[in-house]
Design a protein around this motif. Structure first.
Motif, PDB file in Angstrom:
ATOM      1  N   ASP A  77       0.810  -1.217   0.000  1.00 44.16           N
ATOM      2  CA  ASP A  77       0.000   0.000   0.000  1.00 44.16           C
ATOM      3  C   ASP A  77       0.844   1.267   0.000  1.00 44.16           C
ATOM      4  O   ASP A  77       0.461   2.287  -0.561  1.00 44.16           O
ATOM      5  CB  ASP A  77      -0.974   0.000   1.181  1.00 44.16           C
ATOM      6  N   THR A  78       2.020   1.239   0.655  1.00 49.60           N
ATOM      7  CA  THR A  78       2.849   2.431   0.771  1.00 49.60           C
ATOM      8  C   THR A  78       4.171   2.318   0.031  1.00 49.60           C
ATOM      9  O   THR A  78       4.842   3.334  -0.188  1.00 49.60           O
ATOM     10  CB  THR A  78       3.152   2.732   2.246  1.00 49.60           C
ATOM     11  N   GLY A  79       4.565   1.094  -0.337  1.00 48.52           N
ATOM     12  CA  GLY A  79       5.868   0.906  -0.941  1.00 48.52           C
ATOM     13  C   GLY A  79       6.988   0.879   0.069  1.00 48.52           C
ATOM     14  O   GLY A  79       8.161   0.719  -0.286  1.00 48.52           O
ATOM     15  N   GLY A  80       6.635   1.028   1.361  1.00 42.29           N
ATOM     16  CA  GLY A  80       7.634   1.011   2.417  1.00 42.29           C
ATOM     17  C   GLY A  80       8.232  -0.372   2.599  1.00 42.29           C
ATOM     18  O   GLY A  80       7.744  -1.366   2.053  1.00 42.29           O
ATOM     19  N   SER A  81       9.296  -0.446   3.378  1.00 37.29           N
ATOM     20  CA  SER A  81      10.018  -1.693   3.562  1.00 37.29           C
ATOM     21  C   SER A  81       9.855  -2.224   4.975  1.00 37.29           C
ATOM     22  O   SER A  81       9.990  -1.487   5.952  1.00 37.29           O
ATOM     23  CB  SER A  81      11.508  -1.492   3.270  1.00 37.29           C
ATOM     24  N   GLY A  82       9.549  -3.510   5.065  1.00 42.30           N
ATOM     25  CA  GLY A  82       9.539  -4.203   6.345  1.00 42.30           C
ATOM     26  C   GLY A  82      10.654  -5.215   6.393  1.00 42.30           C
ATOM     27  O   GLY A  82      10.543  -6.247   7.049  1.00 42.30           O
ATOM     28  N   LEU A  83      11.761  -4.916   5.688  1.00 42.98           N
ATOM     29  CA  LEU A  83      12.858  -5.873   5.586  1.00 42.98           C
ATOM     30  C   LEU A  83      13.731  -5.852   6.836  1.00 42.98           C
ATOM     31  O   LEU A  83      14.943  -5.683   6.788  1.00 42.98           O
ATOM     32  CB  LEU A  83      13.691  -5.585   4.338  1.00 42.98           C
ATOM     33  N   ASP A  84      13.068  -5.987   7.989  1.00 45.37           N
ATOM     34  CA  ASP A  84      13.776  -6.143   9.254  1.00 45.37           C
ATOM     35  C   ASP A  84      13.745  -7.605   9.693  1.00 45.37           C
ATOM     36  O   ASP A  84      14.080  -7.915  10.823  1.00 45.37           O
ATOM     37  CB  ASP A  84      13.151  -5.263  10.339  1.00 45.37           C
ATOM     38  N   PHE A  85      13.326  -8.473   8.775  1.00 42.40           N
ATOM     39  CA  PHE A  85      13.351  -9.915   8.967  1.00 42.40           C
ATOM     40  C   PHE A  85      12.484 -10.350  10.152  1.00 42.40           C
ATOM     41  O   PHE A  85      12.842 -11.258  10.890  1.00 42.40           O
ATOM     42  CB  PHE A  85      14.793 -10.414   9.117  1.00 42.40           C
ATOM     43  N   LYS A  86      11.325  -9.712  10.306  1.00 41.49           N
ATOM     44  CA  LYS A  86      10.404 -10.108  11.367  1.00 41.49           C
ATOM     45  C   LYS A  86       9.442 -11.193  10.920  1.00 41.49           C
ATOM     46  O   LYS A  86       8.547 -11.564  11.663  1.00 41.49           O
ATOM     47  CB  LYS A  86       9.625  -8.894  11.875  1.00 41.49           C
TER      48      LYS A  86
END
Length: 293
Positions: free
Chosen positions: A13-22
């Motif tokens: 939806d935002t193109g943001g990154s959740g690449l914190d490996f959660k």
């Protein structure tokens, strides 16, 4: 062999990154003895059920039986805990898991996630071993037949009150060649001392079939019998995947959720709030492209 798995998310939806490996984040060691994994791991109960989800546990068409039912305000399901961890049983931190080798189609897994006694958030809950998960599964996969049974329990707590989220499921599929039929039955149960038990029974049936040598059509029906709330929800999902090559595919899904008797089930779309959906129905459309690198 030694290996690792680091998994994150790109927010659609935002193109943001959740690449914190959660998501899943493990190291592993495998050999003739089987495989051992350490870290933040997908639970054996969720892994067993997702084998039979035609929509691969993603998007609006997926099976929603593994959601956080504790947010519904039921007597025992008020275990909306303050500790730093998951309120569902999709993944668990600090997990040690072992999977057996394949014995003529038979496999098994057992997993244990340690609680964090030194975590201040866990201490504030006032419940010993909050965050601990224990579970496992056994399965048979040979030729066109697949059957898997799983059980797991997560220790939760709130203001000194201990809660357990128990989960059990059995799934199966059979590939007839011209079509594949899948089925899954699951029960999620919240237990609290002196507060009784709240149950959520979930069922799914589906069928998929190849089309024209390059495509696949799939249809799934799910029933969410929320006995703790005396409500029900029905879901119907229709999808099509068109393979452009071995690594690239176009896909589309149409899903419909019918809430009854005050149910607040929601299709998995960013920004859709369950609280605003009590007793309301939804229709969702999803299109996309998938590429494997």
């Amino acid at each position: 062999k030694a290996g690792f798995w680091l998994e994150g998310e790109l927010f659609g939806d935002t193109g943001g990154s959740g690449l914190d490996f959660k998501r899943e984040s493990t190291v592993r060691l495998s050999g003739n003895f089987g495989e051992v994994r350490l870290g933040r791991e997908t639970t054996p109960t969720f892994r067993a059920g997702s084998k039979y989800d035609l929509f691969s546990s993603t998007g609006i068409g997926q099976f929603y039986g593994y959601r956080d039912w504790s947010g519904l305000g039921d007597a025992a399901a008020t275990a909306k805990v303050a500790f730093q961890g998951d309120l569902n049983t999709i993944r668990a931190n600090n997990m040690l898991s072992y999977s057996t080798p394949n014995f003529s189609g038979f496999t098994a897994n057992i997993s244990y996630a340690f609680d964090e006694k030194a975590n201040a958030n866990v201490a504030a809950v006032g419940v010993a071993k909050a965050g601990r998960y224990v579970g496992g599964n056994v399965g048979y996969d040979n030729g066109p037949l697949s059957v898997t049974a799983a059980y797991g329990t997560l220790k939760m707590g709130l203001a000194g009150q201990a809660f357990d989220r128990d989960e059990m499921s059995i799934g199966a599929s059979y590939n007839f060649g011209v079509a594949k039929v899948v089925g899954l039955a699951q029960q999620v149960k919240y237990k609290a001392d002196g507060l009784g038990t709240d149950k959520f029974n979930n069922y799914m049936l589906g069928v998929s079939a190849p089309v024209g040598g390059v495509g696949e059509v799939k249809l799934a029906y799910a029933l969410y019998d929320q006995k703790a709330d005396d409500t029900k929800a029905h879901q119907l999902s229709l999808g099509y995947v068109h393979n452009l090559s071995k690594r690239t595919a176009l896909y589309s899904t149409v899903a419909y959720m019918k809430n009854k008797d005050g149910s607040s089930m929601a299709l998995n779309a960013k920004g859709v709030s369950n609280a605003a959906l009590m007793g309301k129905n939804q229709t969702g459309v999803q299109v996309g492209i998938r590429h494997a690198f």
